[in-house]
Design a protein around this motif. Structure first.
Motif, PDB file in Angstrom:
ATOM      1  N   VAL B  15       0.846  -1.197   0.000  1.00 46.16           N
ATOM      2  CA  VAL B  15       0.000   0.000   0.000  1.00 46.16           C
ATOM      3  C   VAL B  15       0.877   1.241   0.000  1.00 46.16           C
ATOM      4  O   VAL B  15       0.681   2.175  -0.790  1.00 46.16           O
ATOM      5  N   GLN B  16       1.842   1.228   0.900  1.00 47.80           N
ATOM      6  CA  GLN B  16       2.729   2.394   1.014  1.00 47.80           C
ATOM      7  C   GLN B  16       3.483   2.642  -0.279  1.00 47.80           C
ATOM      8  O   GLN B  16       3.673   3.790  -0.691  1.00 47.80           O
ATOM      9  N   THR B 133      -5.937   8.208  20.159  1.00 41.64           N
ATOM     10  CA  THR B 133      -4.885   8.644  19.239  1.00 41.64           C
ATOM     11  C   THR B 133      -4.997   7.861  17.935  1.00 41.64           C
ATOM     12  O   THR B 133      -5.542   6.762  17.903  1.00 41.64           O
ATOM     13  N   VAL B 134      -4.489   8.462  16.873  1.00 41.46           N
ATOM     14  CA  VAL B 134      -4.528   7.853  15.548  1.00 41.46           C
ATOM     15  C   VAL B 134      -3.098   7.569  15.114  1.00 41.46           C
ATOM     16  O   VAL B 134      -2.226   8.426  15.240  1.00 41.46           O
ATOM     17  N   LYS B 135      -2.867   6.354  14.622  1.00 38.58           N
ATOM     18  CA  LYS B 135      -1.541   6.037  14.108  1.00 38.58           C
ATOM     19  C   LYS B 135      -1.604   6.067  12.586  1.00 38.58           C
ATOM     20  O   LYS B 135      -2.440   5.409  11.979  1.00 38.58           O
ATOM     21  N   ALA B 136      -0.724   6.889  12.004  1.00 40.08           N
ATOM     22  CA  ALA B 136      -0.671   6.993  10.547  1.00 40.08           C
ATOM     23  C   ALA B 136       0.695   6.525  10.097  1.00 40.08           C
ATOM     24  O   ALA B 136       1.692   6.782  10.761  1.00 40.08           O
ATOM     25  N   SER B 137       0.719   5.824   8.957  1.00 39.48           N
ATOM     26  CA  SER B 137       2.021   5.343   8.521  1.00 39.48           C
ATOM     27  C   SER B 137       2.210   5.537   7.028  1.00 39.48           C
ATOM     28  O   SER B 137       1.258   5.607   6.252  1.00 39.48           O
ATOM     29  N   SER B 138       3.450   5.666   6.652  1.00 39.45           N
ATOM     30  CA  SER B 138       3.823   5.770   5.243  1.00 39.45           C
ATOM     31  C   SER B 138       5.143   5.030   5.078  1.00 39.45           C
ATOM     32  O   SER B 138       5.686   4.503   6.054  1.00 39.45           O
ATOM     33  N   ALA B 139       5.647   5.010   3.848  1.00 43.08           N
ATOM     34  CA  ALA B 139       6.915   4.327   3.607  1.00 43.08           C
ATOM     35  C   ALA B 139       8.022   4.905   4.485  1.00 43.08           C
ATOM     36  O   ALA B 139       8.988   4.227   4.836  1.00 43.08           O
ATOM     37  N   ALA B 140       7.845   6.191   4.864  1.00 39.74           N
ATOM     38  CA  ALA B 140       8.886   6.863   5.640  1.00 39.74           C
ATOM     39  C   ALA B 140       8.831   6.540   7.139  1.00 39.74           C
ATOM     40  O   ALA B 140       9.711   6.935   7.894  1.00 39.74           O
ATOM     41  N   GLY B 141       7.773   5.848   7.574  1.00 39.89           N
ATOM     42  CA  GLY B 141       7.645   5.542   8.998  1.00 39.89           C
ATOM     43  C   GLY B 141       6.250   5.833   9.485  1.00 39.89           C
ATOM     44  O   GLY B 141       5.355   6.117   8.686  1.00 39.89           O
ATOM     45  N   SER B 142       6.060   5.759  10.810  1.00 36.87           N
ATOM     46  CA  SER B 142       4.717   6.018  11.314  1.00 36.87           C
ATOM     47  C   SER B 142       4.759   7.058  12.420  1.00 36.87           C
ATOM     48  O   SER B 142       5.799   7.325  13.016  1.00 36.87           O
ATOM     49  N   ARG B 143       3.598   7.663  12.677  1.00 39.53           N
ATOM     50  CA  ARG B 143       3.495   8.653  13.746  1.00 39.53           C
ATOM     51  C   ARG B 143       2.142   8.509  14.430  1.00 39.53           C
ATOM     52  O   ARG B 143       1.183   8.000  13.837  1.00 39.53           O
ATOM     53  N   VAL B 144       2.103   8.988  15.672  1.00 38.25           N
ATOM     54  CA  VAL B 144       0.877   8.902  16.453  1.00 38.25           C
ATOM     55  C   VAL B 144       0.343  10.315  16.656  1.00 38.25           C
ATOM     56  O   VAL B 144       1.076  11.214  17.055  1.00 38.25           O
ATOM     57  N   ILE B 145      -0.937  10.500  16.333  1.00 32.22           N
ATOM     58  CA  ILE B 145      -1.532  11.833  16.370  1.00 32.22           C
ATOM     59  C   ILE B 145      -2.703  11.823  17.358  1.00 32.22           C
ATOM     60  O   ILE B 145      -3.604  11.003  17.230  1.00 32.22           O
ATOM     61  N   PRO B 146      -2.723  12.754  18.331  1.00 32.35           N
ATOM     62  CA  PRO B 146      -3.914  12.860  19.182  1.00 32.35           C
ATOM     63  C   PRO B 146      -5.106  13.193  18.284  1.00 32.35           C
ATOM     64  O   PRO B 146      -4.992  14.059  17.415  1.00 32.35           O
ATOM     65  N   ILE B 147      -6.226  12.523  18.500  1.00 31.87           N
ATOM     66  CA  ILE B 147      -7.305  12.653  17.518  1.00 31.87           C
ATOM     67  C   ILE B 147      -7.866  14.066  17.419  1.00 31.87           C
ATOM     68  O   ILE B 147      -8.332  14.487  16.375  1.00 31.87           O
ATOM     69  N   GLU B 148      -7.768  14.829  18.509  1.00 35.76           N
ATOM     70  CA  GLU B 148      -8.312  16.183  18.404  1.00 35.76           C
ATOM     71  C   GLU B 148      -7.439  17.076  17.518  1.00 35.76           C
ATOM     72  O   GLU B 148      -7.870  18.149  17.113  1.00 35.76           O
ATOM     73  N   GLU B 149      -6.198  16.643  17.232  1.00 36.50           N
ATOM     74  CA  GLU B 149      -5.356  17.411  16.310  1.00 36.50           C
ATOM     75  C   GLU B 149      -5.426  16.844  14.895  1.00 36.50           C
ATOM     76  O   GLU B 149      -4.782  17.340  13.978  1.00 36.50           O
ATOM     77  N   PHE B 150      -6.206  15.805  14.742  1.00 32.84           N
ATOM     78  CA  PHE B 150      -6.241  15.084  13.468  1.00 32.84           C
ATOM     79  C   PHE B 150      -7.040  15.827  12.400  1.00 32.84           C
ATOM     80  O   PHE B 150      -6.660  15.898  11.244  1.00 32.84           O
ATOM     81  N   THR B 157      -7.660  16.569   6.947  1.00 31.60           N
ATOM     82  CA  THR B 157      -6.955  16.074   8.121  1.00 31.60           C
ATOM     83  C   THR B 157      -5.474  16.377   7.997  1.00 31.60           C
ATOM     84  O   THR B 157      -5.019  16.875   6.981  1.00 31.60           O
ATOM     85  N   VAL B 158      -4.736  16.026   9.044  1.00 29.54           N
ATOM     86  CA  VAL B 158      -3.284  16.229   9.000  1.00 29.54           C
ATOM     87  C   VAL B 158      -2.586  15.154   8.173  1.00 29.54           C
ATOM     88  O   VAL B 158      -1.384  15.201   7.981  1.00 29.54           O
ATOM     89  N   LEU B 159      -3.358  14.171   7.685  1.00 25.97           N
ATOM     90  CA  LEU B 159      -2.752  13.081   6.913  1.00 25.97           C
ATOM     91  C   LEU B 159      -2.090  13.614   5.644  1.00 25.97           C
ATOM     92  O   LEU B 159      -2.655  14.444   4.937  1.00 25.97           O
ATOM     93  N   LYS B 160      -0.912  13.102   5.366  1.00 23.82           N
ATOM     94  CA  LYS B 160      -0.261  13.453   4.096  1.00 23.82           C
ATOM     95  C   LYS B 160      -0.768  12.473   3.034  1.00 23.82           C
ATOM     96  O   LYS B 160      -1.252  11.384   3.364  1.00 23.82           O
ATOM     97  N   PRO B 161      -0.646  12.863   1.757  1.00 25.29           N
ATOM     98  CA  PRO B 161      -1.183  11.995   0.696  1.00 25.29           C
ATOM     99  C   PRO B 161      -0.628  10.571   0.743  1.00 25.29           C
ATOM    100  O   PRO B 161      -1.312   9.631   0.345  1.00 25.29           O
ATOM    101  N   GLU B 162       0.588  10.415   1.251  1.00 22.05           N
ATOM    102  CA  GLU B 162       1.187   9.074   1.235  1.00 22.05           C
ATOM    103  C   GLU B 162       0.926   8.311   2.531  1.00 22.05           C
ATOM    104  O   GLU B 162       1.443   7.218   2.711  1.00 22.05           O
TER     105      GLU B 162
END
Lengths: 149, 308
Positions: B15-16, B133-150, B157-162
């Motif tokens: 997917v990534q 919290t929301v965990k988002a991941s891409s080929a570059a790695g993953s990060r955890v985002i508090p949902i109220e900042e999502f 959202t703060v999600l990047k296209p990848e």
């Protein structure tokens, strides 16, 4: 949807008015405007790109200057534009009024009545106002830069 | 419909890789309950669809540190019916039960719903109130985002296209806590809310003072809204109806609804206050009704009195 917005621009009323009446120049200060060309004295044609969430629209249409009254510092524009891919169309009327705050400060009052037609209308209704506020803010920033230059 | 490329990756890695290759031209599709409608209306025209249907490893619900982690591909219906969710975070099961219809819930995924970021959805306010919290991941790695900042804006959202939402984590509630979600539905049961409100309330040991409160609202702005000023009005205050009323007032000024066929902006604002107060009351009931160590059956069978 009707809404009214105001912004204060650090410029005297007269030069600001002259600037605002130069449609192609002003259009370039408006975020998202890609092209503008003059068709006749009061009609212009152009493209505007707007993004709403995941959706991006390319609106193509006309702007008609309906009123240009320097005596009362008031101008009215009518715009009609449609998305190339037919997801929707926009019809609107905007009037601008310049109020002198001080010799070096002018208040810009913008009143807009806009209808967004088609699917994009249903989707975009909640955000039109906010988007318009964002655009005006950016617009004002751009004008400030241009007038300062 | 417009032609597009269709990919069926089998793993998160694939997917990534697809996302990296296609960038903003690609759209992830899981349940398709939101994306396909927008494509049919020609609002979206991705040149590539990356189907998540065959991706493994993102559809588990598991306990973690006393809380729960829920895979991005878990469906709404699975959250609603999961015995783990019902035991650990019953409010979550109840909230997901409110989403649309059973047909939608069977298809729609937790990660997909969040990434779609429709401010009218039900889960977000509850997840904000629960401190998820929301965990988002891409080929570059993953990060955890508090949902109220999502959520950043209308459908944004703060999600990047990848990036892809791989997991959400819902922490365990502290002792003496109660939680509630209310959805105001004056029209039909499967409609979007006119207003929705979620409250998580934690009392101190005496159970007479608010130790902590988290409040969030849905359908009353371009994103789900956390009502921080309303929370502040309660923290450290004694549990009294006046305090709830004050919080409800504060919540009204946190929202910015628009007029539509679900009600005028003014009405929705008013209802935001009403539903925050009721959510707080319901959350409080949850604390006082619960005995320190309930005998599983007897306490659960006891019918709750309805307060109007």
């Amino acid at each position: 949807v009707k809404f009214s917005q105001t912004a204060v621009i650090p410029a005297a009323r007269e030069p600001l008015w002259n600037f605002l009446m130069d449609v192609p120049k002003v259009a370039k200060s408006l975020p998202g405007v890609e092209t503008v060309e003059q068709l006749d004295d009061t009609t212009y044609q152009g493209t505007l790109k707007v993004r709403v969430g995941p959706i991006s629209l390319t609106l193509q249409g006309k702007i008609i200057v309906e009123e240009r009254d320097q005596q009362s510092w008031r101008a009215t524009l009518r715009a009609e534009a449609a998305d190339k891919r037919a997801a929707g169309a926009v019809k609107g009327k905007t009037s601008m009024q310049l109020k002198e705050r001080s010799p070096k400060e002018t208040e810009l009052v913008v009143e807009t009545d806009v209808n967004i037609l088609g699917k994009i209308g249903e989707f975009g209704q909640p955000i039109i106002r906010k988007k318009a506020d964002q655009m005006l803010q950016e617009f004002v920033e751009n004008i400030k830069k241009q007038l300062a230059a | 419909m417009i032609p597009f490329e269709y990919r069926t990756p089998k793993s998160l890695k694939e997917v990534q890789a697809d996302l990296q290759q296609f960038g903003t031209d690609a759209k992830l599709v899981a349940g398709g309950t939101a994306l396909i409608i927008m494509m049919r209306q020609r609002l979206l025209r991705p040149s590539c669809l990356v189907s998540l249907r065959s991706v493994r490893g993102l559809n588990a619900i598991a306990p973690k540190d006393g809380g729960l982690k829920i895979g991005g591909l878990v469906t709404h219906r699975e959250v609603e019916t999961s015995s783990l969710v019902r035991r650990h975070v019953p409010l979550l099961a109840e909230t997901y039960r409110h989403v649309a219809t059973i047909r939608v819930r069977t298809m729609a995924t937790v990660g997909g719903g969040l990434a779609h970021a429709d401010p009218n959805q039900d889960p977000a306010p509850t997840l904000i109130a629960l401190g998820a919290t929301v965990k988002a991941s891409s080929a570059a790695g993953s990060r955890v985002i508090p949902i109220e900042e999502f959520f950043t804006d209308y459908y944004e959202t703060v999600l990047k296209p990848e990036e892809i939402v791989t997991e959400i984590y819902v922490p365990k509630l502290p002792a003496n806590s109660g939680a509630a979600f209310l959805k105001f539905l004056p029209r039909t049961a499967d409609d979007y809310a006119t207003v929705s409100a979620a409250a998580v309330v934690t009392l101190d040991r005496s159970k007479k003072t608010f130790a902590d409160v988290r409040l969030a609202l849905g359908s009353v702005g371009t994103t789900p809204i956390r009502a921080r000023e309303a929370e502040d009005a309660l923290r450290g205050q004694p549990v009294k109806p006046e305090a709830l009323r004050e919080a409800a007032e504060k919540a009204k000024s946190a929202v910015d609804p628009i007029s539509d066929f679900r009600g005028s902006a003014a009405y929705k604002k008013e209802m935001a206050g009403v539903f925050v107060r009721r959510a707080l009351e319901k959350a409080l009931e949850g604390i006082t009704a619960r005995k320190p160590k309930p005998k599983a059956k007897s306490s659960r069978a006891a019918p709750k009195r309805r307060k109007r």
